[in-house]
Design an enzyme around this catalytic site. Structure first.
Site, PDB file in Angstrom:
ATOM      1  N   GLU A  28      10.293   7.456   6.482  1.00  0.00           N
ATOM      2  CA  GLU A  28      10.618   6.375   5.551  1.00  0.00           C
ATOM      3  C   GLU A  28      10.593   6.772   4.074  1.00  0.00           C
ATOM      4  O   GLU A  28      11.390   6.273   3.288  1.00  0.00           O
ATOM      5  CB  GLU A  28       9.624   5.217   5.779  1.00  0.00           C
ATOM      6  CG  GLU A  28       9.726   4.547   7.124  1.00  0.00           C
ATOM      7  CD  GLU A  28      11.003   3.749   7.299  1.00  0.00           C
ATOM      8  OE1 GLU A  28      11.413   3.039   6.359  1.00  0.00           O
ATOM      9  OE2 GLU A  28      11.614   3.863   8.386  1.00  0.00           O
TER      10      GLU A  28
ATOM     11  N   SER B 246     -17.800 -37.278  51.627  1.00  0.00           N
ATOM     12  CA  SER B 246     -19.253 -37.223  51.821  1.00  0.00           C
ATOM     13  C   SER B 246     -19.971 -36.351  50.811  1.00  0.00           C
ATOM     14  O   SER B 246     -21.205 -36.413  50.716  1.00  0.00           O
ATOM     15  CB  SER B 246     -19.573 -36.730  53.235  1.00  0.00           C
ATOM     16  OG  SER B 246     -19.111 -37.666  54.189  1.00  0.00           O
TER      17      SER B 246
END
Length: 780
Positions: free
Chosen positions: A67, A442
């Protein structure tokens, strides 16, 4: 003079570059387990900001070569680069390369738009000059590599390393570092997953530049360019599987912080233990698949007898793994096995013993004939599901149609230790632990029995297990409640009625206590009155409740009678590890010392003057009542409807099964002093699980597999008997004191004030009151 005039004109409108020192980049929300394993992350931008010191020198050189090789020498602007850009503008009328330095790109990325216009370029130059005057080269480089977009939701170089290689940037070799350094120029064009050939050309050019600039030697260069492109998408890379937990934590964070939850870099640490979560995942999936195999094979997901192998493999790519079951293509059917191909063209074998269970499914209650050979089950071209065994061996499977939920709580504070809301989050993100309201059957009875024990009953009280008929004159209807087997046992002790799960006894208990009184008592376990039907059917568990609510209620049985509330988020930290908030759950006395130390550690982190005091959990049930009830619920495991759990060979387990009408819901809720777990099995659209499926056959095996693994190597925990309780030898037929020498007598637990008198004081089948009168034998 012209340039100076432009600079003076634009400067007042430029932002203050000093703000870059305090910039906060968008960082995703991350969810962790209590042992610091990543569960998930949320947010559009996947970013892991790092400091300059954490960046490998080889990457610094690679990025400079790609870059801005003059970055360390210029003052923010490279004149030669700008001249090249100006020449392009004159020749084409457009700015092409831009001539940007790294500093100029920082100016653009943090302050400006990406629009290629001349005025923006001037602003970019002026900002770059200001940035160079205010920040060091290291600070500028750090800002750049943490901001740039590098494809596949990766922002910053650390995120790119994680996405493409599943590793930290510090762990990558030179070739991979050069590949990442080539991405900022054009993340889509040089995407290593979509365009590996083009990416390699770009990477090799960067390596050549590094060699030319003297950053690497000839040997390193040759080794790097010979390395193939190995990048692939590693996604969010979670370290454990808990998607339902992740979604719960995400929703809680959005409720607290709104959309900022996704961008501020919050780290959320949950109460979930990764080891227990893994066990819960395996238990639920194994239990559902075992249930599914009991009811037969519904056939392949797709049958394609005419397709070629290549066509089948291409079709296979459209299927995803779910709940640990992989899609596979049947490539050949032999006399005693089936050859399969998986995605990525992996080959495997299903032997006959791993598929001979596959009787044709007809209904929940019936199956077709047993197959005699592999060809009776599968054909070439079938797309099926398999579970992996060892090596190239697989078992024929199918995605269950039934669903399940499993939640595990710490009874001392309500911490969610593990949770799985269904077979697969990909299949359905409906969290059945928190969202599915089903009748508990139950498994609800212990709350009613607790009310009875606190209102004059004891484990030896006799209750008549006999038919009852209720007539509604207004609706012209009759209710004839039944026991599960359709039989009646007559007078039965309360203890036996619970471990045998006798429905008529429960109804009589609520009838004697009164519906309103019983429901008011049951509310203390965390239930809302509006959720409990105001009639006798509530005694049989007809209210619609979630598995999490049932598990919360059972924590009071496990912790000695205290009310705690489930919670998931243990603490929240910002992106820098600073403590933002933490949970302050109510805790039992057993956990008070540990909670005090925890709160002190948080106070130290926040430099508080004094630590908070732990919140004491409210006692909601007499410790003596809880001890009696625990003893009764342990009998459910020792000799009742959950007797299968004796295989775990522990003496500290207690719990209760639950099954609703037509076997539409199967439950087991159980615990020891360390863990409470609730398992549910059923269909999302209520339908029968099958006439032979109950809580003890469908849900209990899931609970057993989890608890067996979770408590392996953990010694049994015996809870000492609270003061105010006594034991007495009881005649099982009468519930009264047994005569001396009785061979059938056994010890029962009583509250001191309710203990039966010695046998010598019993007269004429009743109790002597000491004044010559006799109390008759009690029968409720």
């Amino acid at each position: 003079m012209v340039l100076s005039g432009v600079a003076l004109y634009l400067s007042p409108s430029l932002p203050d570059v000093e703000t870059l020192r305090d910039v906060e980049l968008q960082t995703p929300l991350r969810i962790y387990s209590t042992d610091n394993r990543l569960i998930a992350e949320f947010g559009e931008m996947r970013r892991f900001p790092i400091s300059y010191e954490q960046i490998p020198p080889a990457f610094v050189h690679a990025l400079l070569a790609a870059e801005d090789d003059n970055f360390l020498n210029h003052h923010g602007v490279d004149p030669m680069g700008l001249l090249r850009a100006a020449a392009e503008l004159v020749q084409t009328g457009h700015i092409q390369t831009g001539g940007s330095t790294i500093t100029m790109q920082v100016a653009k990325n943090y302050f400006l738009s990406s629009k290629r216009v001349f005025s923006r370029k001037l602003n970019e130059i002026l900002l770059a000059l200001q940035i160079e005057r205010n920040l060091s080269k290291q600070e500028i480089f750090e800002l750049y590599v943490n901001k740039i977009y590098l494809g596949n939701r990766a922002y910053g170089i650390e995120a790119a390393a994680q996405v493409y290689y599943g590793k930290s940037i510090n762990e990558l070799p030179l070739a991979d570092l050069a590949m990442i350094a080539g991405l900022p120029k054009a993340p889509s064009r040089y995407n290593p997953i979509a365009n590996p050939e083009r990416t390699k050309v770009r990477r090799d050019w960067i390596l050549d530049r590094m060699l030319t600039l003297g950053y690497i030697d000839e040997a390193s260069y040759r080794e790097a360019v010979a390395t193939p492109i190995t990048a692939r998408n590693h996604g969010a890379n979670p370290e454990m599987e808990a998607p339902y937990i992740a979604e719960m934590a995400r929703l809680e964070m959005v409720e607290r912080y709104g959309n900022e939850a996704y961008t501020q870099g919050f780290n959320v640490y949950t109460t979930v233990d990764s080891r227990l979560q893994e066990m819960a995942n395996g238990a639920l999936r194994d239990g559902l698949q075992e249930y599914d195999r009991r009811h037969g094979y519904r056939g392949p997901e797709s049958r394609n007898p005419e397709i070629t192998l290549e066509q089948g493999l291409a079709m296979l790519e459209g299927y995803r793994s779910m709940g640990g079951l992989e899609p596979a293509l049947v490539s050949a059917v032999n006399g005693d096995n089936v050859e399969i191909r998986l995605r990525r063209k992996q080959a495997g074998i299903i032997t006959w013993e791993n598929m001979n269970w596959a009787r044709p499914y007809l209904s929940a209650n019936s199956m077709g004939p047993r197959p005699g050979k592999p060809a009776d089950v599968l054909k070439p071209g079938d797309i099926i599901r398999v579970s992996r065994l060892e090596g190239d061996q697989f078992r024929l499977a199918q995605i269950p149609q039934a669903q399940s939920a499993l939640v595990v709580l710490g009874p001392q504070d309500g911490a969610i230790k593990a949770l799985i809301g269904g077979f697969s989050f990909l299949q359905s993100n409906y969290n059945r632990v928190t969202q599915a309201r089903r009748q508990p059957g139950s498994s609800f009875k212990p709350f009613l029995y607790c009310a009875a024990l606190d209102n004059g009953y004891n484990p030896a009280s006799l209750v008549n297990d006999a038919p009852l008929i209720f007539v509604d004159d207004y609706l012209d209807s009759i209710w004839r409640p039944q026991n599960s087997g359709g039989d009646f046992l007559g007078p039965i002790r309360l203890r036996e009625a619970l471990y045998r799960s006798r429905n008529l006894v429960s109804i009589r208990l609520m009838q004697d206590l009164g519906v309103d009184k019983a429901l008011t008592y049951i509310e203390r376990f965390g239930f809302s009155r509006e959720e409990l039907p105001r009639n006798l059917s509530a005694s049989l568990g007809t209210s619609e409740l979630t598995p999490l609510q049932i598990a919360q209620g059972y924590t009071a049985f496990a912790n000695g009678g205290y009310a705690v509330k489930p919670y998931l988020v243990e603490r929240i930290e910002d992106r820098y590890g600073n403590l933002i908030d933490y949970a302050r759950p109510a805790v039992t006395p057993e956990l008070t010392e540990e909670q005090t130390a925890r709160l002190q550690s948080y106070a130290d982190r926040q430099e508080a003057e004094a630590a908070e005091e732990p919140v004491a959990a409210e006692r909601i049930v007499d410790a003596r009542t809880i001890y009696q009830l625990n003893s009764m619920l342990q009998d459910v495991v020792r000799r009742g409807t959950a007797v299968r759990a004796r295989a775990l060979q522990r003496n500290d387990l207690a719990g209760k099964t639950g099954t609703t009408n037509d076997q539409k819901d199967a439950w087991f809720s159980g615990y020891n002093p360390d863990l409470v777990a609730t398992a549910w099995v059923g269909f999302d659209q209520p339908a029968t699980l099958g006439r032979r499926e109950y809580g003890g056959t469908a849900a209990l095996p899931i609970w057993m597999q989890f608890m067996g693994a979770a408590l392996e190597g953990v010694p049994d925990r015996t809870i000492p008997m609270p003061s105010g309780l006594v034991t007495a030898r009881i005649d099982p037929a009468t519930g009264r004191s047994a005569p001396p020498g009785s061979s059938e007598a056994f010890l029962e637990i009583f509250k001191q004030e309710e203990a039966p008198p010695p046998y010598s004081e019993l007269e004429m089948g009743g109790y002597s009151n000491g004044d010559g009168s006799v109390s008759p034998l009690e029968l409720f």
